[in-house]
Structures are given as structure tokens and as C-alpha cells.
Design a protein around this motif. Sequence first.
Motif, short mmCIF file in Angstrom:
data_model
loop_
_atom_site.label_atom_id
_atom_site.label_comp_id
_atom_site.label_asym_id
_atom_site.label_seq_id
_atom_site.Cartn_x
_atom_site.Cartn_y
_atom_site.Cartn_z
N VAL A 126 0.83 -1.20 0.00
CA VAL A 126 0.00 0.00 0.00
C VAL A 126 0.87 1.26 0.00
O VAL A 126 0.58 2.22 -0.70
N PHE A 140 2.15 1.77 -3.37
CA PHE A 140 1.03 2.24 -4.18
C PHE A 140 0.82 3.75 -4.00
O PHE A 140 0.69 4.49 -4.96
N PRO A 150 -2.51 7.43 -8.71
CA PRO A 150 -2.82 8.72 -9.31
C PRO A 150 -3.29 9.65 -8.19
O PRO A 150 -3.55 9.19 -7.08
N TRP A 191 -6.00 10.98 -7.19
CA TRP A 191 -7.19 10.71 -6.36
C TRP A 191 -6.95 9.56 -5.39
O TRP A 191 -7.43 9.56 -4.27
N LEU A 207 -7.32 9.74 -1.37
CA LEU A 207 -8.27 8.87 -0.70
C LEU A 207 -7.58 7.98 0.35
O LEU A 207 -8.06 7.80 1.46
N LEU A 208 -6.41 7.45 -0.05
CA LEU A 208 -5.75 6.47 0.82
C LEU A 208 -5.10 7.08 2.04
O LEU A 208 -5.12 6.51 3.12
N PRO A 249 -5.87 9.77 3.95
CA PRO A 249 -6.82 9.94 5.05
C PRO A 249 -7.35 8.60 5.55
O PRO A 249 -7.59 8.44 6.75
N ALA A 250 -7.53 7.63 4.64
CA ALA A 250 -8.05 6.33 5.07
C ALA A 250 -7.11 5.69 6.08
O ALA A 250 -7.55 5.15 7.10
N GLU A 296 -5.04 7.26 8.00
CA GLU A 296 -5.11 8.02 9.25
C GLU A 296 -6.34 7.65 10.06
O GLU A 296 -6.30 7.58 11.29
N LEU A 297 -7.45 7.42 9.35
CA LEU A 297 -8.67 7.02 10.06
C LEU A 297 -8.48 5.66 10.72
O LEU A 297 -8.88 5.46 11.86
N LEU A 298 -7.86 4.74 9.99
CA LEU A 298 -7.59 3.41 10.57
C LEU A 298 -6.76 3.57 11.83
O LEU A 298 -6.98 2.87 12.83
#
Lengths: 303, 295, 294
Positions: free
Chosen positions: B97, B100, B106, B108, B112-113, B115-116, B118-120
Motif C-alpha cells: 500500500v 502504491f 494517481p 485521487w 483517498l488512501l 486519510p483512510a 489516518e482514520l484506521l
Amino acid sequence: MKRGIKVFALLVGIVLLMAVVTGCGSGKNNQQSEEGQVQSGGSEGSITAVGSSALQPLVEEAAKQFMTDNPKTQIVVQGGGSGTGLSQVSSGASDIGNSDVFAEEKLKAEEASQLVDHKVCVVGMAAVVNPDVRVDNVTQQQLIDIFTGKITNWKELGGADVKIQLVNRPSSSGTRATFKAIALKGAEEAKGIEQDSSGTVRKIISETPGAIGYLALSYLDGSVTPLKLDGIEPTKENIINGKYPVWAYEHMYTKGDATGLAKEFLDYMLSDDVQKSLVVDLGYIPSTEMQIERDVQGNVTPK
Amino acid sequence: MKKRLFYDKAGHGVTMLCAAFVIILTISIIYYIGSKGLSTFFSNEVSLWEFLFSDQWRPDRSPGEGGPQVGSLAFIIGSISVTLLSVAISAPLGVIVAVFIVEIAPGWGQRLLQPAVELLAGIPSVVYGYIGLSLLVPVIRSLFGGGGFSMMAGFLVLSIMILPTIISVSTDTLRAQPVEWKHASYALGATRWQTIRMAIIPAARSGLITAVVLGMARAFGEALAVQMVIGNTREIPTSILSPIMTLTSAITMDMGATVQGSIWNSALWSMGLLLLLMSLFFIMIVRCVVRRGAV
Amino acid sequence: MDAKLKNNLATITFWVGAGLVMLILGTLLGYIFYHGLKSIDWQFITAPPETVRAGGGIGPQIFNSFYILFLTMMISIPIGLLAGIYLAEYAGRSQLAEGVRIAIETLTSLPSIVVGLFGLLVFVNATGWGYSIMSGALALTVFNLPFLVRVSEESIRGVSRELVEGSLALGATHWETIWRIIVPCAFPSLITGIIITSGRVFGEAAALLYTAGMSSPPLDFSNWNIFSPTSPLNPFRPAETLAVHIWKVNSEGLIPDLRRVADGSAAILVLVVLSFNFGARWLGRLIQKRLTAV
């Protein structure tokens, strides 16, 4: 630019203030608790009761009612486990120590001898099984064989053909100590799943085929089957008249004889206000109704 | 003028004090936990060998029956195995990841990833434990049989919990790599995969190892999320479906029920000390790896 | 051709990995909110918990969580910020700085249950406060400090050097430069960092089990006397936080509606942490705008 500094200065100011306040606070606090201990007879002051999480709901509810009747009093009830309760009351850190077991079982003899026991209620326990095993009565020897791993399938007891799954309690739990000492006559159980929580134990047993465990009677809700022991049902009546043996006292200890507010509160715990309503509501058995007594060695005598 | 110079000096002094405070705090933690944890071996006279390498855990046995025994081998093995298995899942996935995010995503995807992840990282550990208990455990029970409370539930929950740590540290490392290598590799006609495998990952190796070790440290020390899903059976696990016990869950469950100064209680403090030593050990690994990587 | 094929396979793997992480996150959040939002209403958020009957709320627990967070931050922000300033501005490569870095790394990787044990020894037993908000806040300070020092140091290092050199050239002392130029310029990222660490503190439970305790005495919210045991503001009363409550109802709950309470509590906990995360970014950007526009 300036604003940031101002905000920060304000924060620092608040911190200093807090420091001063808490400084005074702790001083004041100690004073208060000392006052509480010096107070005698007058219904004001503050005491703490710490310990057993099983007993906590009862003591909390009783304390709420007591404080409603005596608005000037303050009873702080905390959980933390029987060991914590006994340590704290014996070191003088709390006024009352709540415990699921006799102090003699956990503390050194000289520490335990300084504590005074108040048996506020009795908790009954039953071996419970998943309803699908189709067994509802075992002899004590069979129960011991199940928990020591000698019997591994319910069909050996005339039930369904499913493997027995043991669900145990952690070795520190008061429920386990009682169950092992009385129902299993002290036999070492085979290892099974261990769960701390009565609610989880009940859930696992109701969902797992062939599961057996043990619960306090207050947790029986129909989702699991309680086992009769040698044909005797685990009911309140059978415990009171001494027929069903698997039960334990819930203790509230004080260091030396209870005095002042602690004494008033413990008297209240043993009064009909609590024994006839709260104790029964929470699924415990009033210690005042017991027709027999048991000492720390397990000798039973008629009351 | 004098006043300004005084403030300047005082400011330096105060900041230094605060920095020193951090060191003092660390030393005092080590000292207090150490002195409590060692009392098992000095005042209760349990042998270190028994504590570490015996699986006989019977702290409630009376001396008459040959007790109390506080062999913690089952807990140590439980902690180690659940940690290694969770890292075995999270290390490859985390690095994938991270690559990636840095090399492939790219715009977007990155937006997206990041913040994702960070949320996890932000989801509290009790919530992980609760979801594990109410969602994962029943799933394991219906798929594989048994009670559901198992080592498997433990390492799956942990692997998700340590993923953010591994991803974010790896991402930082990959971002810090010089671009020249990458460009050189592409110039030689390498595909993107060859570039990632031959140039980017080897160059960032020490940072990636650091990421994995930090994740491991987190897994080893996690208490409540694990305690809620592993079933807590005090014996050496035989398969990933058997319920286990870790050092952290033993402390959580028994600390309140034992009396200060008893062997049982001291043994729990020794487990705390063991956790502390393990985290120092992980830090040492990280420092060695970084130093070697720098040379 | 072979290399091309491998390259395509690898690309697919990377996409799948990234997709998996998104899927996990989606599942977690979906599960929490689907179950949790059903059980949240005004009564649940404000009512005190029940010990045996159904229908209890989590009002005191929410208050306790915020209050402990507030106290923790009050104690740890000044220390963390000043230590961060030291590392960024004064330390250079001195022995002390190296020591502080090792200490921070150690504290960061310390299991929170060990922090809790330290709190039990020092704040609960040695000071004689017992299980209390103060003990909990101090334990969380230990837990939080390394992150705050790191955040402060990074924010301060991020300030442009031209500004600092300009300030020094105009004759300001180093200290004046720090307070008038560096800290204000670092303010947006400081605030962002502080709020994000607040989220971590808010959700922490293991360090609080044996410091702030697992019980919530009845609170009288009309009582603002800080020394009274029923006052919510009294820092020397035991206090169960929301995160500890989730653990406790799952491990010792007597209440019949345990699932409802746990679902609702988990949803609120995650909501607060998420709003901290998003709020931090938004506020950071806002302050940045305000400051640079002046």
C-alpha cells in the motif's frame, strides 16, 4: 500573529491555576476523608468501598439509596477486583473492601485477622450447558469428570452425540474459586476457553454446541440450561435450606470494627431495605434468610 | 535590555528542563516497573528459569500441593505467536500500500488512501476489540468451527491495527528516497515493477524494516483489543484456532483480583517488566537498523 | 514480454492491496455506524448508566472522557511544547538531545498497559489519590507526551529560516524570536498535531483501567464545587471513560441491553475521533489562512 501568543498565554495561565487548585484540592480531600473517619454517629462525611466487580452493582445501588436518605453523606463505590478491595482495606486506603472470597484465602494470616467480615449476601452458582446437549442432571462425580476432561462427549451421559466444550473463568475469578472448591471438590479442571465476563460466558455457551460452563444464578435467562446436581435444582430455596451446596458469600470487610458512617452503611446493607428488595432484584440471596452458615474451611453448620 | 537577556537565558533553561523531564520520566518508568517486576525473583524467590520457561501456571495452588507456580511460558508464546502472525500479514500488505501511495497512485488514490490510513490509525483499540468480538469471532466460528475466540481472531484484529503504523512509516521512507535512482532505472529500460523491486525497495530497505519493527512493537503491547477476542486460555496453543493467552491479557484480567505482594501479583508485574524490556529491545533493533542503513 | 507480464501482474497486486485497505476501512466504519446510530438518542447521550436494568445511558462517561482529555492536555501541552522547542532550537546534536530522542522513542513504543501499571504504582498508590481523574490524566500525560514533543519539534522545524534570521538580524533575542516569530508561524501545524493526538488520548483505555478506574459514581451536574465528591469537576473522584466503558460492559456487563450500549458507545467514540481528525485539518487550514492574510 499576536492572537496566537495571547491564546497560549491564556492556556499557560489556566494550567497554573489548575495546578494550584489541584494542589489545594488534594489537601482538602485528605482532610475530608479524615473528617469522615473521625465523624461518628452523625450522618455526614464520606467513605469509600472498593473491590469485587461482582458485588459492585449491589453496593452502588445501595449507596445511591443511602445517599438519597442521608444527603450529607458521600459513599464512593469502586470496582477493581476482590484483590484490590482486600489490599486497599487492609492498608487503610479505603474504608470498606468488597470481596467474593474470604480474606483468609487471599491475604496473609496476620493481615486477615485484623479485618472484620460483613457477609452482605449469598450468590448461588450453577453449572450451565448449551440446551442442545439434552442433559439436565449430573452427579457430582460426573461433573468432576467433565471438568477434568475424563468425559469428553455428552452421549456418555445419555445426551446428544456432541463433544464437550469447557468454558472456564479466569483463575482469579471468585466464581471459579467457589465452583472449583465446592462443585469440583478442588479437582484441577482441564483447560478450556477462559472468559472473564459472565455475559460472554453465557453467550458462548448458548451459541456453542456442546458447551458447558458455570454462572451465578443471576445470569440465568433461559438461553442456557442449568444442570441439577445429584437431582437437586439450583434454586434460591435449595440454597437457603442447605440442599444445594454451590454458593458463596459476598463479603464487605472493614479494618477493625466498623465505626461511624461505615458502620451505618453496613447496617443499612443488612437491613430489610436492602436485603428484601435490592439483593433479591439483583439475583442474590439475602444472607439474613440463610438457615445455614459456612466458615472459611467450608464446614457447614445450621444457623 | 538586562531583562531581555535574562528572559533569553531563562527560556533556554526552561525548555532544557522540560526536555530533561522526558528523560527523567522514562528512567523512572523503567526503575519503578523494574523494581516491582524483579521482586518476584528476589522477595518471592521464584526462579527466573521457571518464570520464563515453565508452562505450569497455578498461582492459586496452596504450598501444600506444590504451588504456587507462576510459569509464564504459555503467555510468552501466545504474545510472540500472535505478534509474528499479524506482522506476517501486515508487513507485505503495508509495504504494498505504501508503494502504491508513493509510486503508483494517481492523485485521487493518494487523496483517498492517505486519510483512510489516518482514520484506521484513529479508531480506538477497544473499538477494534469490540468489532472483533461481535463480527469477526462469529464469522470464524461458523467458517472453521471451534469457539471462534482464537489466536486467529487475535492476529487478524492486530494485523489491521498495526497496518496504519507500517503504511505511514513506509510511506515517509519511500518519499525520502532520491529520485535519481528511479530515473536511472527507467532510463535503462526497466519496467515499473523492476524499478520498484530493484531500485526503490532496496534503497528504502532500512526504513521499511523500521516500519515493520514499529508495527511489531505495537502488536506485542496491545492489550484490550486482543484480550477481547483470543479466548484467554492459559495453555500453549496447538493451532491457530486454539484460544490463547498473552502477557497483556493476563495483566488486564488478574491485576485487580490479586493482592499486592502475593506471588501471583508479583508475577503480573514481572510480565509488565517483560513487556517493557521487549519494547526497549524493539527500539534497539530500530536504532541498529537505521545506523547500519546510514553507513 | 515476460517482464511486461510481471509488471502488469505487479500493478494488479498493488491495486488489490490498496483496494483491500479501503474495503477494511469501509467495513469497519459501516459496521460501527450501522449498528451504533440506531441506538443513539438524546436520552442515551445524557442519562447515567444502569448497572442491572436496561435503558441506561452514557452521559457521565462522555463527560469523563472529555474532562480527562482536557486535564491531560493542560499538563502535557506546556511540557511537550517547551521540550519540542528545546530539541528544535537549542539542542543541536548535544548528548542531552540524543538522550531525549532515545527517551521519546522508548515512550512511544511503550505498551499502554505498562503506562497504566506505572500510573497504578506512582499516581494511584504512592500519592494516595486512589483511582481518580487526576491519576488517569497523569498516566495519559505519560502516554501522550512523546507524541506531543515530536509534533512540536516538527512544527517548529517547519518554520522558514529566513523569517528567523530576519528577526535575529533586527536585534531580537533568540527567545523573543521563538515566541514572536517561530511559535506563531508554527501555530497552524501545532494545533493540527495537538488535536490529532487528542483523538488518540480520547480513545485510550488500557492505561486508564488501573488509574482512572472502572466505576462512575453518581454525578450532580448542578454542583460546581470542585471539592465535592459528587461534583463532575472534582479531579479526585474515580471516573470511567467511554473507552473503558465499552470494555467493561463487554467483560462484566449485567445489563440486558449490553449490545445496544456497546454499539452506541463505540459509534460515539469513533465519531468524536473522526471529527477530531477532520476538524484538525480544517482548523489548521483556517488558521493558516487567517495568519497569512494578516
